[in-house]
Write a protein that holds these residues in place. Structure first.
Motif, PDB file in Angstrom:
ATOM      1  N   MET A  50      30.302   7.055  44.490  1.00 26.22           N
ATOM      2  CA  MET A  50      30.130   8.084  43.469  1.00 26.22           C
ATOM      3  C   MET A  50      31.445   8.416  42.789  1.00 26.22           C
ATOM      4  SD  MET A  50      28.410  11.868  43.865  1.00 26.22           S
ATOM      5  CE  MET A  50      26.821  11.107  44.200  1.00 26.22           C
ATOM      6  N   VAL A  51      32.517   8.571  43.578  1.00 24.77           N
ATOM      7  CA  VAL A  51      33.817   8.910  42.990  1.00 24.77           C
ATOM      8  C   VAL A  51      34.326   7.773  42.118  1.00 24.77           C
ATOM      9  CG1 VAL A  51      36.224   9.448  43.514  1.00 24.77           C
ATOM     10  CG2 VAL A  51      34.413  10.518  44.837  1.00 24.77           C
ATOM     11  N   ILE A  52      34.196   6.538  42.594  1.00 25.75           N
ATOM     12  CA  ILE A  52      34.675   5.395  41.809  1.00 25.75           C
ATOM     13  C   ILE A  52      33.862   5.245  40.538  1.00 25.75           C
ATOM     14  CG2 ILE A  52      34.883   2.875  41.799  1.00 25.75           C
ATOM     15  CD1 ILE A  52      35.534   3.050  44.791  1.00 25.75           C
ATOM     16  N   THR A  53      32.545   5.411  40.636  1.00 24.43           N
ATOM     17  CA  THR A  53      31.685   5.241  39.459  1.00 24.43           C
ATOM     18  C   THR A  53      31.993   6.278  38.383  1.00 24.43           C
ATOM     19  OG1 THR A  53      29.932   4.343  40.857  1.00 24.43           O
ATOM     20  CG2 THR A  53      29.305   5.118  38.668  1.00 24.43           C
ATOM     21  N   LYS A  54      32.163   7.538  38.795  1.00 24.15           N
ATOM     22  CA  LYS A  54      32.349   8.607  37.818  1.00 24.15           C
ATOM     23  C   LYS A  54      33.799   8.817  37.419  1.00 24.15           C
ATOM     24  CE  LYS A  54      28.192  11.149  39.037  1.00 24.15           C
ATOM     25  NZ  LYS A  54      27.579  12.487  39.238  1.00 24.15           N
ATOM     26  N   GLY A  80      46.458  13.281  30.588  1.00 24.37           N
ATOM     27  CA  GLY A  80      46.418  12.633  31.892  1.00 24.37           C
ATOM     28  C   GLY A  80      46.784  13.596  32.998  1.00 24.37           C
ATOM     29  N   VAL A  81      47.074  13.041  34.165  1.00 19.51           N
ATOM     30  CA  VAL A  81      47.348  13.866  35.345  1.00 19.51           C
ATOM     31  C   VAL A  81      48.742  13.573  35.895  1.00 19.51           C
ATOM     32  CG1 VAL A  81      44.939  14.146  36.009  1.00 19.51           C
ATOM     33  CG2 VAL A  81      46.213  12.147  36.806  1.00 19.51           C
ATOM     34  N   TYR A  82      49.633  13.145  35.028  1.00 20.43           N
ATOM     35  CA  TYR A  82      51.004  12.872  35.469  1.00 20.43           C
ATOM     36  C   TYR A  82      51.635  14.104  36.097  1.00 20.43           C
ATOM     37  CZ  TYR A  82      56.038  12.049  34.974  1.00 20.43           C
ATOM     38  OH  TYR A  82      57.387  11.944  35.202  1.00 20.43           O
ATOM     39  N   HIS A  83      51.414  15.262  35.487  1.00 21.51           N
ATOM     40  CA  HIS A  83      51.997  16.498  36.002  1.00 21.51           C
ATOM     41  C   HIS A  83      51.417  16.867  37.367  1.00 21.51           C
ATOM     42  CE1 HIS A  83      48.215  17.558  34.244  1.00 21.51           C
ATOM     43  NE2 HIS A  83      48.331  18.843  34.511  1.00 21.51           N
ATOM     44  N   ALA A  84      50.106  16.618  37.556  1.00 17.60           N
ATOM     45  CA  ALA A  84      49.460  16.930  38.834  1.00 17.60           C
ATOM     46  C   ALA A  84      49.883  15.946  39.923  1.00 17.60           C
ATOM     47  CB  ALA A  84      47.946  16.918  38.669  1.00 17.60           C
ATOM     48  N   ILE A  85      50.059  14.690  39.562  1.00 20.01           N
ATOM     49  CA  ILE A  85      50.541  13.702  40.540  1.00 20.01           C
ATOM     50  C   ILE A  85      51.948  14.068  41.003  1.00 20.01           C
ATOM     51  CG2 ILE A  85      51.187  11.286  40.863  1.00 20.01           C
ATOM     52  CD1 ILE A  85      48.983  10.534  38.911  1.00 20.01           C
ATOM     53  N   SER A 251      48.818  20.432  40.787  1.00 20.00           N
ATOM     54  CA  SER A 251      48.627  19.393  41.790  1.00 20.00           C
ATOM     55  C   SER A 251      47.202  18.872  41.613  1.00 20.00           C
ATOM     56  CB  SER A 251      48.848  19.922  43.206  1.00 20.00           C
ATOM     57  OG  SER A 251      47.910  20.932  43.504  1.00 20.00           O
ATOM     58  N   LEU A 252      46.908  17.757  42.209  1.00 15.66           N
ATOM     59  CA  LEU A 252      45.576  17.172  42.026  1.00 15.66           C
ATOM     60  C   LEU A 252      44.467  18.085  42.548  1.00 15.66           C
ATOM     61  CD1 LEU A 252      46.412  13.446  42.809  1.00 15.66           C
ATOM     62  CD2 LEU A 252      45.746  14.397  40.604  1.00 15.66           C
ATOM     63  N   PRO A 253      44.581  18.675  43.745  1.00 17.30           N
ATOM     64  CA  PRO A 253      43.531  19.615  44.177  1.00 17.30           C
ATOM     65  C   PRO A 253      43.404  20.831  43.264  1.00 17.30           C
ATOM     66  CG  PRO A 253      44.839  18.904  46.050  1.00 17.30           C
ATOM     67  CD  PRO A 253      45.537  18.420  44.827  1.00 17.30           C
ATOM     68  N   LEU A 254      44.538  21.345  42.785  1.00 21.68           N
ATOM     69  CA  LEU A 254      44.495  22.512  41.907  1.00 21.68           C
ATOM     70  C   LEU A 254      43.901  22.152  40.549  1.00 21.68           C
ATOM     71  CD1 LEU A 254      45.150  25.478  41.676  1.00 21.68           C
ATOM     72  CD2 LEU A 254      47.473  24.881  40.962  1.00 21.68           C
ATOM     73  N   LEU A 255      44.197  20.969  40.048  1.00 23.88           N
ATOM     74  CA  LEU A 255      43.613  20.522  38.781  1.00 23.88           C
ATOM     75  C   LEU A 255      42.098  20.392  38.907  1.00 23.88           C
ATOM     76  CD1 LEU A 255      44.998  17.917  36.343  1.00 23.88           C
ATOM     77  CD2 LEU A 255      42.646  17.658  37.108  1.00 23.88           C
ATOM     78  N   ILE A 256      41.648  19.833  40.028  1.00 19.95           N
ATOM     79  CA  ILE A 256      40.201  19.712  40.248  1.00 19.95           C
ATOM     80  C   ILE A 256      39.547  21.082  40.246  1.00 19.95           C
ATOM     81  CG2 ILE A 256      38.459  19.033  41.947  1.00 19.95           C
ATOM     82  CD1 ILE A 256      40.324  16.763  42.772  1.00 19.95           C
ATOM     83  N   TYR A 257      40.172  22.039  40.923  1.00 16.96           N
ATOM     84  CA  TYR A 257      39.611  23.396  40.974  1.00 16.96           C
ATOM     85  C   TYR A 257      39.563  24.026  39.589  1.00 16.96           C
ATOM     86  CZ  TYR A 257      39.126  28.318  42.164  1.00 16.96           C
ATOM     87  OH  TYR A 257      38.693  29.618  42.234  1.00 16.96           O
ATOM     88  N   GLN A 258      40.608  23.842  38.799  1.00 18.04           N
ATOM     89  CA  GLN A 258      40.641  24.421  37.457  1.00 18.04           C
ATOM     90  C   GLN A 258      39.612  23.787  36.541  1.00 18.04           C
ATOM     91  OE1 GLN A 258      42.505  26.989  36.239  1.00 18.04           O
ATOM     92  NE2 GLN A 258      43.379  27.363  38.258  1.00 18.04           N
ATOM     93  N   ALA A 274      40.630  12.874  38.778  1.00 15.78           N
ATOM     94  CA  ALA A 274      41.636  13.408  39.691  1.00 15.78           C
ATOM     95  C   ALA A 274      41.265  13.128  41.144  1.00 15.78           C
ATOM     96  CB  ALA A 274      41.800  14.908  39.461  1.00 15.78           C
ATOM     97  N   ALA A 275      39.967  13.235  41.467  1.00 15.53           N
ATOM     98  CA  ALA A 275      39.527  12.931  42.830  1.00 15.53           C
ATOM     99  C   ALA A 275      39.786  11.466  43.172  1.00 15.53           C
ATOM    100  CB  ALA A 275      38.040  13.255  42.975  1.00 15.53           C
ATOM    101  N   LEU A 276      39.481  10.565  42.242  1.00 14.93           N
ATOM    102  CA  LEU A 276      39.729   9.143  42.486  1.00 14.93           C
ATOM    103  C   LEU A 276      41.224   8.855  42.574  1.00 14.93           C
ATOM    104  CD1 LEU A 276      38.691   6.288  42.824  1.00 14.93           C
ATOM    105  CD2 LEU A 276      38.545   6.086  40.336  1.00 14.93           C
TER     106      LEU A 276
END
Length: 300
Positions: A50-54, A80-85, A251-258, A274-276
């Motif tokens: 599911m994560v890879i597909t989406k 992108g998510v450069y800042h979160a990485i 961060s990646l978890p914080l970005l996902i939450y936002q 971000a999850a992938l």
């Protein structure tokens, strides 16, 4: 002249010589083990698929790894998510720099020196710390570091909370690896007149190092996905912040939450991407641990 029965080769028993009931029980137990393995594998495979597909469409974009979300609107498929990485790696790296030496020294003390009340108390506290939820660690750092000492919310505060979560994993994994070092190596070193501290540094720790590295990377992978510390101890920023001592940092978890609060399709894409990305980083850590473990084992 007859050959003695003792001189005859003894034929080892085969599986066919076992009674039918025991073979049935063995096959039944084997089948149950494989069934349990398959049941445990289903949710893992389901999550990965599911994560890879989406999230695949997001991570293959060229700017996903090179840009932040600065100036990107909620409905725009851009950025992108450069800042979160960067935030995830920076927070985990600072926590690792603090937790790993403390954890290794605590494990060395428990295995090589620990006796009496202090050792029992240390073991008890490590066990307690292993069961502390991440939100409790975050609230403790908030009460001590921010409310009492007056420091601002920052990425450093997040790292301090991650230290509390990493320490028990590092201590326990290092302790078990040190216990696997044969006592004969220690005794041979003592017989040559080498002091105990030098025996630990030159013989015991290098022998246990491959397993210790695996445990350390396991602890890093665990704290990389923690959400509670970043929610309590630092604010979210759409742009990169390289200062870990002050200011908001993503961060990646914080970005996902936002982005979970973003109802747009672009927000959902960023959540899955971000999850992938987090899974890819953790998988890379495990791969690096396996390669490093093999190299260290081969060179010993």
């Amino acid at each position: 002249m007859t050959t003695s029965t003792l001189d005859r080769p003894i034929k080892p028993p085969t599986f066919r010589d076992v009674s039918l009931s025991r073979r049935i029980r063995n096959n039944l137990a084997t089948g149950l083990v494989w069934l349990a393995f398959g049941i445990a594998l289903v949710p893992l495979a389901w999550v990965l698929i599911m994560v890879i597909t989406k999230g695949f469409s997001a991570v293959v974009r060229a700017n996903w790894w090179q840009n932040s979300l600065k100036g990107v609107l909620p409905n725009q498929v851009a950025g992108g998510v450069y800042h979160a990485i960067y935030g995830t790696i920076a927070q985990s790296l600072v926590a690792t720099i603090i937790a790993v030496p403390l954890g290794i020294m605590a494990a060395v003390y428990l295995v090589e020196y620990g006796r009496g009340v202090l050792a029992k108390t240390t073991t008890f506290m490590v066990d307690i710390l292993a069961g502390v939820p991440s939100i409790v660690a975050a609230l403790f750092i908030f009460a001590l570091w921010i409310a009492t000492l007056g420091f601002p919310q920052s990425s450093l505060a997040v790292s301090l909370a991650l230290v509390l979560l990493m320490l028990p994993v590092v201590v326990r994994s290092t302790e078990e690896m040190l216990k696997l070092v044969p006592d004969e190596l220690r005794e041979a070193s003592y017989a040559l007149g080498i002091p105990k501290w030098k025996t630990i540094v030159r013989i015991v720790v290098p022998t246990a190092l491959p397993g210790m590295i695996s445990g350390i990377l396991l602890a890093i992978a665990r704290v990389m996905g923690e959400t509670a510390p970043v929610l309590v101890l630092v604010g979210y920023s759409k742009s990169i912040n390289t200062n870990i001592f002050d200011g908001n940092m993503a961060s990646l978890p914080l970005l996902i939450y936002q982005e979970l609060a973003n109802p747009e399709a672009a927000g959902r894409e960023r959540v899955w991407g971000a999850a992938l990305t987090l899974i890819i980083i953790i998988a890379f850590l495990y791969l690096a641990a396996a390669v490093l473990n093999r190299l260290l084992t081969r060179n010993r």
